[in-house]
Design a protein around this motif. Structure first.
Motif, PDB file in Angstrom:
ATOM      1  N   ASN A 110       0.996  -0.995   0.048  1.00  0.00           N
ATOM      2  CA  ASN A 110      -0.122  -0.184  -0.063  1.00  0.00           C
ATOM      3  C   ASN A 110       1.078   1.175  -0.101  1.00  0.00           C
ATOM      4  O   ASN A 110       1.135   2.311   0.969  1.00  0.00           O
ATOM      5  CB  ASN A 110      -1.090  -0.150   1.289  1.00  0.00           C
ATOM      6  CG  ASN A 110      -2.068   1.236   1.623  1.00  0.00           C
ATOM      7  OD1 ASN A 110      -2.044   1.898   0.498  1.00  0.00           O
ATOM      8  ND2 ASN A 110      -1.257   1.494   2.570  1.00  0.00           N
ATOM      9  N   PRO A 111       1.323   1.671  -1.064  1.00  0.00           N
ATOM     10  CA  PRO A 111       2.732   3.152  -1.166  1.00  0.00           C
ATOM     11  C   PRO A 111       1.906   3.897  -1.093  1.00  0.00           C
ATOM     12  O   PRO A 111       0.373   4.420  -1.189  1.00  0.00           O
ATOM     13  CB  PRO A 111       2.757   3.000  -3.071  1.00  0.00           C
ATOM     14  CG  PRO A 111       1.820   1.785  -3.255  1.00  0.00           C
ATOM     15  CD  PRO A 111       1.326   1.074  -2.872  1.00  0.00           C
ATOM     16  N   PRO A 112       2.717   5.087  -0.738  1.00  0.00           N
ATOM     17  CA  PRO A 112       1.408   6.495  -1.163  1.00  0.00           C
ATOM     18  C   PRO A 112       1.181   6.786  -2.426  1.00  0.00           C
ATOM     19  O   PRO A 112       1.566   5.890  -2.900  1.00  0.00           O
ATOM     20  CB  PRO A 112       3.265   7.156  -0.928  1.00  0.00           C
ATOM     21  CG  PRO A 112       4.403   6.443  -0.764  1.00  0.00           C
ATOM     22  CD  PRO A 112       4.319   5.475  -1.158  1.00  0.00           C
ATOM     23  N   TRP A 113       0.481   7.577  -2.102  1.00  0.00           N
ATOM     24  CA  TRP A 113      -0.853   7.394  -3.394  1.00  0.00           C
ATOM     25  C   TRP A 113      -0.656   8.881  -4.087  1.00  0.00           C
ATOM     26  O   TRP A 113      -1.294   8.276  -4.991  1.00  0.00           O
ATOM     27  CB  TRP A 113      -2.324   7.395  -2.860  1.00  0.00           C
ATOM     28  CG  TRP A 113      -2.602   6.840  -1.717  1.00  0.00           C
ATOM     29  CD1 TRP A 113      -1.997   5.292  -2.265  1.00  0.00           C
ATOM     30  CD2 TRP A 113      -4.181   6.352  -1.018  1.00  0.00           C
ATOM     31  NE1 TRP A 113      -2.989   4.557  -1.041  1.00  0.00           N
ATOM     32  CE2 TRP A 113      -3.888   4.530  -1.058  1.00  0.00           C
ATOM     33  CE3 TRP A 113      -5.126   7.000  -0.881  1.00  0.00           C
ATOM     34  CZ2 TRP A 113      -5.014   4.247   0.097  1.00  0.00           C
ATOM     35  CZ3 TRP A 113      -6.027   6.038  -0.248  1.00  0.00           C
ATOM     36  CH2 TRP A 113      -5.565   4.597   0.031  1.00  0.00           C
ATOM     37  N   ILE A 114       0.116   9.698  -3.464  1.00  0.00           N
ATOM     38  CA  ILE A 114       0.394  10.997  -3.722  1.00  0.00           C
ATOM     39  C   ILE A 114       1.786  11.060  -3.979  1.00  0.00           C
ATOM     40  O   ILE A 114       2.551  11.154  -3.764  1.00  0.00           O
ATOM     41  CB  ILE A 114      -0.753  12.553  -3.331  1.00  0.00           C
ATOM     42  CG1 ILE A 114      -1.904  11.649  -3.581  1.00  0.00           C
ATOM     43  CG2 ILE A 114       0.002  13.278  -4.158  1.00  0.00           C
ATOM     44  CD1 ILE A 114      -2.559  13.228  -2.558  1.00  0.00           C
ATOM     45  N   PRO A 115       1.645  11.900  -5.912  1.00  0.00           N
ATOM     46  CA  PRO A 115       3.488  11.196  -6.481  1.00  0.00           C
ATOM     47  C   PRO A 115       3.745  12.723  -6.138  1.00  0.00           C
ATOM     48  O   PRO A 115       4.196  13.843  -7.289  1.00  0.00           O
ATOM     49  CB  PRO A 115       3.393  11.116  -7.584  1.00  0.00           C
ATOM     50  CG  PRO A 115       2.240  11.630  -8.666  1.00  0.00           C
ATOM     51  CD  PRO A 115       0.684  10.815  -6.907  1.00  0.00           C
ATOM     52  N   ALA A 116       4.288  13.560  -4.774  1.00  0.00           N
ATOM     53  CA  ALA A 116       4.289  14.576  -4.695  1.00  0.00           C
ATOM     54  C   ALA A 116       6.009  14.602  -3.286  1.00  0.00           C
ATOM     55  O   ALA A 116       6.000  13.538  -2.826  1.00  0.00           O
ATOM     56  CB  ALA A 116       3.664  16.032  -4.249  1.00  0.00           C
ATOM     57  N   ARG A 117       6.733  15.609  -3.042  1.00  0.00           N
ATOM     58  CA  ARG A 117       7.253  15.710  -1.999  1.00  0.00           C
ATOM     59  C   ARG A 117       6.808  15.917  -1.051  1.00  0.00           C
ATOM     60  O   ARG A 117       6.482  17.364  -0.816  1.00  0.00           O
ATOM     61  CB  ARG A 117       8.714  17.245  -2.331  1.00  0.00           C
ATOM     62  CG  ARG A 117       9.837  17.121  -1.459  1.00  0.00           C
ATOM     63  CD  ARG A 117      10.290  18.429  -1.814  1.00  0.00           C
ATOM     64  NE  ARG A 117      10.233  19.645  -1.575  1.00  0.00           N
ATOM     65  CZ  ARG A 117       9.802  20.576  -1.082  1.00  0.00           C
ATOM     66  NH1 ARG A 117      10.714  20.169  -0.010  1.00  0.00           N
ATOM     67  NH2 ARG A 117       9.284  21.059  -1.028  1.00  0.00           N
ATOM     68  N   PRO A 118       7.105  15.166   0.036  1.00  0.00           N
ATOM     69  CA  PRO A 118       6.360  15.622   1.639  1.00  0.00           C
ATOM     70  C   PRO A 118       7.320  16.585   2.047  1.00  0.00           C
ATOM     71  O   PRO A 118       8.183  16.874   1.510  1.00  0.00           O
ATOM     72  CB  PRO A 118       6.554  14.032   2.227  1.00  0.00           C
ATOM     73  CG  PRO A 118       8.245  13.761   1.164  1.00  0.00           C
ATOM     74  CD  PRO A 118       7.855  13.766   0.472  1.00  0.00           C
ATOM     75  N   SER A 119       6.296  17.407   2.754  1.00  0.00           N
ATOM     76  CA  SER A 119       7.154  18.551   3.968  1.00  0.00           C
ATOM     77  C   SER A 119       7.615  17.833   5.137  1.00  0.00           C
ATOM     78  O   SER A 119       8.308  18.721   6.149  1.00  0.00           O
ATOM     79  CB  SER A 119       6.333  19.716   3.695  1.00  0.00           C
ATOM     80  OG  SER A 119       4.752  19.318   4.675  1.00  0.00           O
ATOM     81  N   SER A 120       7.705  16.785   5.252  1.00  0.00           N
ATOM     82  CA  SER A 120       7.338  16.247   7.107  1.00  0.00           C
ATOM     83  C   SER A 120       7.988  15.020   6.704  1.00  0.00           C
ATOM     84  O   SER A 120       7.091  14.061   6.479  1.00  0.00           O
ATOM     85  CB  SER A 120       6.143  16.708   8.135  1.00  0.00           C
ATOM     86  OG  SER A 120       5.908  16.316   7.927  1.00  0.00           O
ATOM     87  N   PRO A 121       8.453  14.250   8.072  1.00  0.00           N
ATOM     88  CA  PRO A 121       8.683  12.782   7.611  1.00  0.00           C
ATOM     89  C   PRO A 121       7.053  12.155   7.727  1.00  0.00           C
ATOM     90  O   PRO A 121       6.910  10.378   7.039  1.00  0.00           O
ATOM     91  CB  PRO A 121       9.115  12.253   9.211  1.00  0.00           C
ATOM     92  CG  PRO A 121      10.051  13.752   9.903  1.00  0.00           C
ATOM     93  CD  PRO A 121       9.184  14.843   9.263  1.00  0.00           C
ATOM     94  N   ILE A 122       6.218  12.524   8.583  1.00  0.00           N
ATOM     95  CA  ILE A 122       4.483  12.053   8.718  1.00  0.00           C
ATOM     96  C   ILE A 122       3.940  11.609   7.032  1.00  0.00           C
ATOM     97  O   ILE A 122       3.286  10.495   7.012  1.00  0.00           O
ATOM     98  CB  ILE A 122       3.884  12.394   9.720  1.00  0.00           C
ATOM     99  CG1 ILE A 122       2.576  11.151   9.561  1.00  0.00           C
ATOM    100  CG2 ILE A 122       3.124  13.934   9.429  1.00  0.00           C
ATOM    101  CD1 ILE A 122       2.009  11.586  11.052  1.00  0.00           C
ATOM    102  N   GLU A 123       4.499  12.896   6.399  1.00  0.00           N
ATOM    103  CA  GLU A 123       4.074  12.935   5.031  1.00  0.00           C
ATOM    104  C   GLU A 123       4.558  12.001   4.216  1.00  0.00           C
ATOM    105  O   GLU A 123       4.063  11.491   2.939  1.00  0.00           O
ATOM    106  CB  GLU A 123       3.970  14.251   3.876  1.00  0.00           C
ATOM    107  CG  GLU A 123       3.390  15.066   5.081  1.00  0.00           C
ATOM    108  CD  GLU A 123       3.064  16.801   4.253  1.00  0.00           C
ATOM    109  OE1 GLU A 123       2.304  17.104   5.220  1.00  0.00           O
ATOM    110  OE2 GLU A 123       4.140  16.882   3.181  1.00  0.00           O
ATOM    111  N   TYR A 124       5.639  10.876   4.359  1.00  0.00           N
ATOM    112  CA  TYR A 124       5.885   9.849   3.293  1.00  0.00           C
ATOM    113  C   TYR A 124       5.374   8.767   3.121  1.00  0.00           C
ATOM    114  O   TYR A 124       4.607   8.035   1.873  1.00  0.00           O
ATOM    115  CB  TYR A 124       6.918   9.439   3.428  1.00  0.00           C
ATOM    116  CG  TYR A 124       8.896  10.129   3.218  1.00  0.00           C
ATOM    117  CD1 TYR A 124       9.458  10.435   2.409  1.00  0.00           C
ATOM    118  CD2 TYR A 124       8.987  11.495   4.588  1.00  0.00           C
ATOM    119  CE1 TYR A 124       9.657  10.896   2.039  1.00  0.00           C
ATOM    120  CE2 TYR A 124      10.329  11.887   4.077  1.00  0.00           C
ATOM    121  CZ  TYR A 124      10.918  11.886   2.736  1.00  0.00           C
ATOM    122  OH  TYR A 124      11.995  12.877   2.414  1.00  0.00           O
TER     123      TYR A 124
END
Length: 384
Positions: free
Chosen positions: A276-290
């Motif tokens: 179940n990979p992250p769903w949105i191809p964008a740069r995270p701004s904090s660790p939890i957003e990975y």
């Protein structure tokens, strides 16, 4: 050897001072710092924060919280004149990037209210709450590291306290008839629809499964409860592995699951591989957003490119993915299909479910148009 931590430096009582700076988002310490207390007005604080000046708080802690709320209200207030002149974004991708830009700017301003901490996580301010347990969970010392006083943003502290409460309370997951307790920095499985898909899909076998990017361990627990004899669950985040370890133990399935710190796959092959990979191809701004943002679809593409080398000939790979990126214009359906085909895979089944979270009905959400169309799918993949 641990890297030298950054320092926050400021002038107070005509004396140059400094303390260790801590930021979970990786934000650099403000270059300009001003001492602030209960006498500072919200308007003055807002002006300084917008200019990038850190406000090191020396007053009453509860007043600092009120100041932070006042700053948030000023950021969120939209002047009527400018609101009328603002054009609607031309595309979903533009709306997404504008939304992320606004979120980032908002976070930067609110992060300017700074709180001092003693080495034992006590806050040396009037009416400060006891946050020692919450901070010790979020900021564990590395091997050989000595606790020292530090400064962090009040906004981050409130996130740490909120995560502590979530960890204590847990999230009820109907599919496992139990609760998952997310740790700080580990994404909470609050969107249960993808878990329901894994609970209902027909199992290709019950001997062995790989759970790639296990996070809280919720899918590994579910697979164990469904009768998989052994699950190897991987993650590259030590926080996630510790979180999964506690959850699996609490649910009584720890003996069935081996946890492994690695990027993507363990060695060997399995008849079942779940991701179940992250769903949105964008740069995270904090660790939890990975757990939400996957730059350039790195994890998704890595899974699809590498899963064939780890899948038994008659096995199945389950990819759990939302199509929100397609509705935002950040990835196309054709790209996803091309990555599946390039990985030597074929689709043998697909189960869909619509999300039930409140944002799907929130018309004030800048991304509402995409959320209203979103579908979460479990793709059943086999070797060609």
């Amino acid at each position: 050897m641990n890297p030298t931590p950054p320092l926050l430096c400021w002038l107070e009582n005509d004396t140059q001072q400094s303390l260790r700076w801590h930021s979970e988002s990786g934000m650099a310490p403000p270059k300009r710092v001003q001492i602030a207390d209960d006498r500072m007005t919200a308007d003055a604080a807002y002006k300084l924060a917008c200019e990038g000046t850190g406000l090191l708080w020396r007053g009453d802690f509860q007043n600092a919280r009120q100041l932070l709320q006042a700053l948030a209200r000023r950021i969120d207030k939209k002047p009527e004149k400018s609101a009328k002149k603002t054009k609607a974004p031309a595309s979903g991708a533009e709306a997404f990037h504008l939304h992320r830009q606004a979120q980032s700017q908002r976070a930067r301003v609110l992060a300017m209210v700074l709180i001092p901490f003693d080495a034992d996580f006590k806050i040396p301010l009037r009416r400060a709450p006891d946050v020692q347990q919450a901070c010790s969970e979020a900021y564990p010392l590395a091997a050989g590291e000595t606790a020292t006083p530090f400064v962090a943003s009040l906004r981050e502290l409130l996130g740490v306290v909120g995560a502590h409460e979530w960890r204590k309370k847990g999230v009820e997951i109907t599919a496992i008839a139990g609760r998952i307790h997310p740790h700080y920095g580990v994404f909470s499985p609050v969107r249960g629809e993808y878990i329901d898909l894994v609970a209902k899909a027909p199992l290709p076998g019950n001997e062995l499964a790989f759970d790639i990017g296990t996070g809280t361990g919720v899918l590994a627990a579910l697979l164990a409860q469904r009768g998989i004899k052994k699950i190897i669950a991987t993650d590259q985040d030590p926080r996630a592995l510790q979180c999964a370890r506690e959850n699996l133990s609490n649910l009584g399935v720890a003996q069935q699951v081996e946890l492994l710190e690695t990027d993507l796959f363990p060695e060997g092959r399995a008849p079942m591989i779940v991701c179940n990979p992250p769903w949105i191809p964008a740069r995270p701004s904090s660790p939890i957003e990975y757990a939400v943002y996957d730059p350039d679809s790195r994890m998704l593409r890595g899974f699809l490119a590498g899963v064939a080398a780890h899948l038994e000939p008659q096995g199945e790979a389950w990819l759990i993915l939302s199509d929100i990126a397609e509705h935002l214009g950040l990835r196309t359906s054709a790209e996803l299909w091309s990555w599946i085909e390039a990985g030597g895979l074929q689709v043998v089944g697909k189960m869909d479910i619509r999300p039930q979270h409140p944002k799907t009905a929130d018309t004030s959400d800048p991304l509402h148009a995409a959320r209203a169309l979103e579908v979460t799918s479990l793709w059943r993949l086999k070797l060609v």
